[in-house]
Design a protein around this motif. Structure first.
Motif, PDB file in Angstrom:
ATOM      1  N   VAL A  14     -22.110-107.703 -23.257  1.00  0.00           N
ATOM      2  CA  VAL A  14     -20.752-107.993 -22.803  1.00  0.00           C
ATOM      3  C   VAL A  14     -19.841-108.436 -23.957  1.00  0.00           C
ATOM      4  N   ARG A  15     -20.398-108.986 -25.013  1.00  0.00           N
ATOM      5  CA  ARG A  15     -19.573-109.397 -26.154  1.00  0.00           C
ATOM      6  C   ARG A  15     -18.947-108.194 -26.868  1.00  0.00           C
ATOM      7  N   ASP A  16     -19.472-107.006 -26.610  1.00  0.00           N
ATOM      8  CA  ASP A  16     -18.946-105.781 -27.220  1.00  0.00           C
ATOM      9  C   ASP A  16     -17.832-105.138 -26.397  1.00  0.00           C
ATOM     10  N   ALA A  17     -17.526-105.671 -25.231  1.00  0.00           N
ATOM     11  CA  ALA A  17     -16.594-105.010 -24.305  1.00  0.00           C
ATOM     12  C   ALA A  17     -15.253-104.675 -24.957  1.00  0.00           C
ATOM     13  N   GLY A  18     -14.660-105.592 -25.672  1.00  0.00           N
ATOM     14  CA  GLY A  18     -13.352-105.345 -26.279  1.00  0.00           C
ATOM     15  C   GLY A  18     -13.386-104.225 -27.303  1.00  0.00           C
ATOM     16  N   ALA A  19     -14.352-104.260 -28.194  1.00  0.00           N
ATOM     17  CA  ALA A  19     -14.451-103.229 -29.235  1.00  0.00           C
ATOM     18  C   ALA A  19     -14.782-101.877 -28.631  1.00  0.00           C
ATOM     19  N   ARG A  49      -9.737 -99.611 -19.725  1.00  0.00           N
ATOM     20  CA  ARG A  49     -11.050 -99.494 -20.366  1.00  0.00           C
ATOM     21  C   ARG A  49     -11.652-100.874 -20.609  1.00  0.00           C
ATOM     22  N   ARG A  50     -10.834-101.834 -20.989  1.00  0.00           N
ATOM     23  CA  ARG A  50     -11.343-103.202 -21.209  1.00  0.00           C
ATOM     24  C   ARG A  50     -11.935-103.756 -19.918  1.00  0.00           C
ATOM     25  N   GLU A  51     -11.202-103.607 -18.820  1.00  0.00           N
ATOM     26  CA  GLU A  51     -11.695-104.087 -17.525  1.00  0.00           C
ATOM     27  C   GLU A  51     -12.976-103.363 -17.138  1.00  0.00           C
ATOM     28  N   LEU A  52     -13.010-102.040 -17.318  1.00  0.00           N
ATOM     29  CA  LEU A  52     -14.190-101.242 -17.002  1.00  0.00           C
ATOM     30  C   LEU A  52     -15.404-101.728 -17.776  1.00  0.00           C
ATOM     31  N   TRP A  53     -15.257-101.912 -19.099  1.00  0.00           N
ATOM     32  CA  TRP A  53     -16.407-102.288 -19.922  1.00  0.00           C
ATOM     33  C   TRP A  53     -16.849-103.717 -19.670  1.00  0.00           C
ATOM     34  N   ARG A  56     -18.858-103.346 -16.420  1.00  0.00           N
ATOM     35  CA  ARG A  56     -20.122-102.641 -16.657  1.00  0.00           C
ATOM     36  C   ARG A  56     -21.136-103.524 -17.394  1.00  0.00           C
ATOM     37  N   LEU A  57     -20.664-104.217 -18.415  1.00  0.00           N
ATOM     38  CA  LEU A  57     -21.591-104.941 -19.283  1.00  0.00           C
ATOM     39  C   LEU A  57     -21.963-106.319 -18.762  1.00  0.00           C
ATOM     40  N   ASP A  58     -21.251-106.788 -17.742  1.00  0.00           N
ATOM     41  CA  ASP A  58     -21.555-108.098 -17.180  1.00  0.00           C
ATOM     42  C   ASP A  58     -22.230-107.999 -15.811  1.00  0.00           C
ATOM     43  N   ALA A  80     -18.460 -98.294 -34.863  1.00  0.00           N
ATOM     44  CA  ALA A  80     -18.161 -96.924 -35.299  1.00  0.00           C
ATOM     45  C   ALA A  80     -18.425 -95.908 -34.202  1.00  0.00           C
ATOM     46  N   GLY A  81     -19.168 -96.296 -33.170  1.00  0.00           N
ATOM     47  CA  GLY A  81     -19.480 -95.391 -32.074  1.00  0.00           C
ATOM     48  C   GLY A  81     -20.349 -96.088 -31.052  1.00  0.00           C
ATOM     49  N   PHE A  82     -20.545 -95.409 -29.933  1.00  0.00           N
ATOM     50  CA  PHE A  82     -21.423 -95.963 -28.899  1.00  0.00           C
ATOM     51  C   PHE A  82     -21.896 -94.853 -27.978  1.00  0.00           C
TER      52      PHE A  82
END
Length: 190
Positions: A14-19, A49-53, A56-58, A80-82
């Motif tokens: 979840v800490r990656d959500a913003g990036a 996208r921020r809300e979505l991630w 998803r991640l939480d 650089a990617g995901f």
């Protein structure tokens, strides 16, 4: 951990959500311009996208075998990617997203992410079939997936944000992937 030169792939959270949200929106605007109607690439995409991630991640998906996995590629400490892998009820695993930061494509980051995704599925999902859906007009991505051994299994229409119906293909990597000999992804399930 998989390292390829300066690229490191690790498990995300979840800490990656913003990036991830920022990269996801940037990649869509760059890759899908001229493919997805302009209304689908609008100003609110980054916030959506921020809300979505974050969701998803939480989220709690219950059993580990039902929990999606985010793998993050970093280059010099920057996202650089995901790739985002979603287990399906039929036992297959969907690559729901695979994006490389615009300007960094063609440098092996996508291949490293796909290799990590295939290794993860082999280890965590007993070599289940890995598949994805790709827009028919995204010819660069299609060429990449085909070079990486994916086989087109069908054509269909996909529903996109805003209710747009666009033609797409389903690609799959049948059978167990060969061992890459590059190690495993950093991190463990918690």
């Amino acid at each position: 951990m998989i390292s390829s030169g300066q690229v490191t792939i690790r498990r995300g959270d979840v800490r990656d959500a913003g990036a991830i949200a920022e990269l996801h929106a940037l990649s869509w605007r760059t890759t899908y311009r001229g493919i997805v109607p302009e209304e689908g690439l609008g100003d609110g995409m980054a916030a959506q996208r921020r809300e979505l991630w974050e969701l998803r991640l939480d989220a709690d998906y219950g059993e580990p075998e039902n929990t999606p996995e985010l793998l993050v590629a970093e280059l010099d400490g920057r996202t650089a990617g995901f790739v985002y892998l979603v287990p399906q009820p039929d036992g297959r695993v969907l690559i729901d997203n695979l994006h490389v930061r615009p300007g960094l494509t063609g440098g092996g980051i996508g291949r490293a992410l796909l290799t990590a995704a295939r290794a993860y599925v082999a280890e965590q999902h007993s070599g289940a079939e890995l598949f994805l859906e790709v827009l028919r007009d995204n010819t660069r991505a299609i060429a990449f997936y085909e070079r990486e051994g994916a086989v087109r299994v069908r054509a269909q229409e996909g529903v996109f944000p805003g209710g747009f119906l666009l033609p797409e293909y389903v690609y799959a990597w049948p059978g167990r992937p060969a061992s890459s000999g590059r190690g495993s992804v950093e991190g463990g399930s918690e």
